[in-house]
Design a protein around this motif. Structure first.
Motif, PDB file in Angstrom:
ATOM      1  N   HIS A  20       0.890  -1.257  -0.017  1.00  0.00           N
ATOM      2  CA  HIS A  20       0.052   0.109   0.000  1.00  0.00           C
ATOM      3  C   HIS A  20       0.826   1.150  -0.006  1.00  0.00           C
ATOM      4  O   HIS A  20       0.617   2.048  -0.555  1.00  0.00           O
ATOM      5  CB  HIS A  20      -0.874   0.068   1.274  1.00  0.00           C
ATOM      6  CG  HIS A  20      -1.630   1.397   1.458  1.00  0.00           C
ATOM      7  ND1 HIS A  20      -2.855   1.509   0.528  1.00  0.00           N
ATOM      8  CD2 HIS A  20      -1.561   2.262   2.183  1.00  0.00           C
ATOM      9  CE1 HIS A  20      -3.459   2.718   0.653  1.00  0.00           C
ATOM     10  NE2 HIS A  20      -2.487   3.306   1.821  1.00  0.00           N
ATOM     11  N   PHE A  21       1.932   1.275   0.541  1.00  0.00           N
ATOM     12  CA  PHE A  21       2.547   2.720   0.699  1.00  0.00           C
ATOM     13  C   PHE A  21       3.525   2.886  -0.571  1.00  0.00           C
ATOM     14  O   PHE A  21       3.529   3.898  -0.640  1.00  0.00           O
ATOM     15  CB  PHE A  21       3.779   2.229   2.006  1.00  0.00           C
ATOM     16  CG  PHE A  21       3.339   2.960   3.182  1.00  0.00           C
ATOM     17  CD1 PHE A  21       3.917   4.164   3.711  1.00  0.00           C
ATOM     18  CD2 PHE A  21       2.420   2.482   4.133  1.00  0.00           C
ATOM     19  CE1 PHE A  21       3.549   5.033   4.862  1.00  0.00           C
ATOM     20  CE2 PHE A  21       1.840   3.328   5.298  1.00  0.00           C
ATOM     21  CZ  PHE A  21       2.772   4.343   5.551  1.00  0.00           C
ATOM     22  N   TRP A  22       4.011   1.815  -0.987  1.00  0.00           N
ATOM     23  CA  TRP A  22       4.592   1.858  -2.335  1.00  0.00           C
ATOM     24  C   TRP A  22       3.496   2.342  -3.472  1.00  0.00           C
ATOM     25  O   TRP A  22       4.080   3.026  -4.263  1.00  0.00           O
ATOM     26  CB  TRP A  22       5.264   0.469  -2.797  1.00  0.00           C
ATOM     27  CG  TRP A  22       5.742   0.417  -4.156  1.00  0.00           C
ATOM     28  CD1 TRP A  22       5.381   0.018  -5.140  1.00  0.00           C
ATOM     29  CD2 TRP A  22       7.255   1.069  -4.209  1.00  0.00           C
ATOM     30  NE1 TRP A  22       6.495   0.350  -6.319  1.00  0.00           N
ATOM     31  CE2 TRP A  22       7.255   1.067  -5.484  1.00  0.00           C
ATOM     32  CE3 TRP A  22       8.007   1.791  -3.315  1.00  0.00           C
ATOM     33  CZ2 TRP A  22       8.757   1.404  -6.258  1.00  0.00           C
ATOM     34  CZ3 TRP A  22       9.422   2.282  -3.914  1.00  0.00           C
ATOM     35  CH2 TRP A  22       9.608   2.201  -5.429  1.00  0.00           C
ATOM     36  N   ASN A  23       2.409   1.727  -3.497  1.00  0.00           N
ATOM     37  CA  ASN A  23       1.510   2.090  -4.508  1.00  0.00           C
ATOM     38  C   ASN A  23       0.867   3.404  -4.445  1.00  0.00           C
ATOM     39  O   ASN A  23       0.524   3.907  -5.551  1.00  0.00           O
ATOM     40  CB  ASN A  23       0.318   0.963  -4.741  1.00  0.00           C
ATOM     41  CG  ASN A  23       0.999  -0.615  -5.228  1.00  0.00           C
ATOM     42  OD1 ASN A  23       1.857  -0.557  -5.887  1.00  0.00           O
ATOM     43  ND2 ASN A  23       0.028  -1.397  -4.793  1.00  0.00           N
ATOM     44  N   GLU A  24       0.575   3.745  -3.172  1.00  0.00           N
ATOM     45  CA  GLU A  24      -0.300   4.912  -3.007  1.00  0.00           C
ATOM     46  C   GLU A  24       0.827   6.332  -2.644  1.00  0.00           C
ATOM     47  O   GLU A  24       0.356   7.396  -2.798  1.00  0.00           O
ATOM     48  CB  GLU A  24      -1.190   4.711  -1.575  1.00  0.00           C
ATOM     49  CG  GLU A  24      -2.369   3.613  -1.809  1.00  0.00           C
ATOM     50  CD  GLU A  24      -3.059   4.120  -3.138  1.00  0.00           C
ATOM     51  OE1 GLU A  24      -3.408   5.325  -3.329  1.00  0.00           O
ATOM     52  OE2 GLU A  24      -3.463   3.193  -3.947  1.00  0.00           O
ATOM     53  N   ARG A  25       2.004   5.771  -2.162  1.00  0.00           N
ATOM     54  CA  ARG A  25       2.754   6.908  -1.606  1.00  0.00           C
ATOM     55  C   ARG A  25       3.982   7.086  -2.111  1.00  0.00           C
ATOM     56  O   ARG A  25       4.879   7.842  -1.733  1.00  0.00           O
ATOM     57  CB  ARG A  25       2.842   6.904  -0.028  1.00  0.00           C
ATOM     58  CG  ARG A  25       1.638   7.089   0.592  1.00  0.00           C
ATOM     59  CD  ARG A  25       1.752   6.872   2.505  1.00  0.00           C
ATOM     60  NE  ARG A  25       2.846   7.696   2.599  1.00  0.00           N
ATOM     61  CZ  ARG A  25       2.593   8.544   3.636  1.00  0.00           C
ATOM     62  NH1 ARG A  25       1.475   8.842   3.970  1.00  0.00           N
ATOM     63  NH2 ARG A  25       3.814   9.473   3.919  1.00  0.00           N
ATOM     64  N   ASP A  26       4.348   6.084  -3.160  1.00  0.00           N
ATOM     65  CA  ASP A  26       5.730   5.694  -3.727  1.00  0.00           C
ATOM     66  C   ASP A  26       6.758   5.734  -2.718  1.00  0.00           C
ATOM     67  O   ASP A  26       7.946   6.150  -2.802  1.00  0.00           O
ATOM     68  CB  ASP A  26       6.008   6.808  -4.656  1.00  0.00           C
ATOM     69  CG  ASP A  26       6.012   6.369  -6.250  1.00  0.00           C
ATOM     70  OD1 ASP A  26       5.905   5.382  -6.381  1.00  0.00           O
ATOM     71  OD2 ASP A  26       5.887   7.326  -7.058  1.00  0.00           O
ATOM     72  N   GLU A  27       6.286   5.244  -1.294  1.00  0.00           N
ATOM     73  CA  GLU A  27       7.541   5.140  -0.325  1.00  0.00           C
ATOM     74  C   GLU A  27       7.716   3.389   0.098  1.00  0.00           C
ATOM     75  O   GLU A  27       6.758   2.649  -0.076  1.00  0.00           O
ATOM     76  CB  GLU A  27       6.934   5.686   0.697  1.00  0.00           C
ATOM     77  CG  GLU A  27       6.885   7.217   1.167  1.00  0.00           C
ATOM     78  CD  GLU A  27       6.462   7.565   2.519  1.00  0.00           C
ATOM     79  OE1 GLU A  27       6.772   7.033   3.508  1.00  0.00           O
ATOM     80  OE2 GLU A  27       5.480   8.499   2.386  1.00  0.00           O
ATOM     81  N   GLU A  28       9.014   3.331   0.010  1.00  0.00           N
ATOM     82  CA  GLU A  28       9.198   1.958   0.465  1.00  0.00           C
ATOM     83  C   GLU A  28       9.297   1.889   2.118  1.00  0.00           C
ATOM     84  O   GLU A  28       9.813   2.659   2.868  1.00  0.00           O
ATOM     85  CB  GLU A  28      10.727   1.563  -0.018  1.00  0.00           C
ATOM     86  CG  GLU A  28      11.019   0.054   0.374  1.00  0.00           C
ATOM     87  CD  GLU A  28      12.196  -0.432  -0.466  1.00  0.00           C
ATOM     88  OE1 GLU A  28      12.729  -1.491  -0.078  1.00  0.00           O
ATOM     89  OE2 GLU A  28      12.513   0.201  -1.472  1.00  0.00           O
ATOM     90  N   LEU A  29       8.452   0.793   2.665  1.00  0.00           N
ATOM     91  CA  LEU A  29       8.305   0.724   3.940  1.00  0.00           C
ATOM     92  C   LEU A  29       9.120  -0.406   4.471  1.00  0.00           C
ATOM     93  O   LEU A  29       8.854  -1.677   3.758  1.00  0.00           O
ATOM     94  CB  LEU A  29       6.979   0.664   4.392  1.00  0.00           C
ATOM     95  CG  LEU A  29       6.233   0.745   5.687  1.00  0.00           C
ATOM     96  CD1 LEU A  29       6.858   1.984   6.241  1.00  0.00           C
ATOM     97  CD2 LEU A  29       5.054   0.481   5.921  1.00  0.00           C
ATOM     98  N   SER A  30      10.102  -0.327   5.320  1.00  0.00           N
ATOM     99  CA  SER A  30      10.752  -1.623   5.798  1.00  0.00           C
ATOM    100  C   SER A  30       9.762  -2.492   6.521  1.00  0.00           C
ATOM    101  O   SER A  30       8.731  -2.243   6.794  1.00  0.00           O
ATOM    102  CB  SER A  30      11.973  -1.249   6.628  1.00  0.00           C
ATOM    103  OG  SER A  30      11.427  -0.780   7.837  1.00  0.00           O
ATOM    104  N   ASN A  31      10.503  -3.842   6.665  1.00  0.00           N
ATOM    105  CA  ASN A  31       9.501  -4.700   7.433  1.00  0.00           C
ATOM    106  C   ASN A  31       9.154  -4.349   8.849  1.00  0.00           C
ATOM    107  O   ASN A  31       8.151  -4.467   9.498  1.00  0.00           O
ATOM    108  CB  ASN A  31      10.438  -6.013   7.638  1.00  0.00           C
ATOM    109  CG  ASN A  31      10.323  -7.040   6.344  1.00  0.00           C
ATOM    110  OD1 ASN A  31       9.315  -6.557   5.506  1.00  0.00           O
ATOM    111  ND2 ASN A  31      11.272  -7.779   6.247  1.00  0.00           N
TER     112      ASN A  31
END
Length: 76
Positions: A20-31
């Motif tokens: 979701h963070f990648w698709n909606e915010r173009d942010e990579e979220l770590s585990n």
């Protein structure tokens, strides 16, 4: 009351948050970031969702009980 999720469910939800963070915010979220966000959601938002489910279930069951009482036989 603490909400405990199975390890497999936590893994799926963590991956969903990362996606979701990648698709909606173009942010990579770590585990770790996704797991901490999931914990925040479970602990701070989860109880509101849970309580709403309880209220909805109560309303539904109350309606069904009224339906059941309408089936009573009339006494002569």
């Amino acid at each position: 009351m603490e909400i405990d999720l199975k390890k497999e469910v936590r893994g799926v939800l963590t991956e969903d948050l990362k996606r979701h963070f990648w698709n909606e915010r173009d942010e990579e979220l770590s585990n770790l970031g996704a797991e901490l966000l999931l914990d925040f959601i479970i602990n701070n938002i989860g109880p509101y969702i849970y309580n709403q489910g309880i209220e909805d279930s109560h309303a539904y069951m109350s309606e069904r009980i009224e339906d059941l009482l309408s089936l009573e036989k009339r006494l002569r």
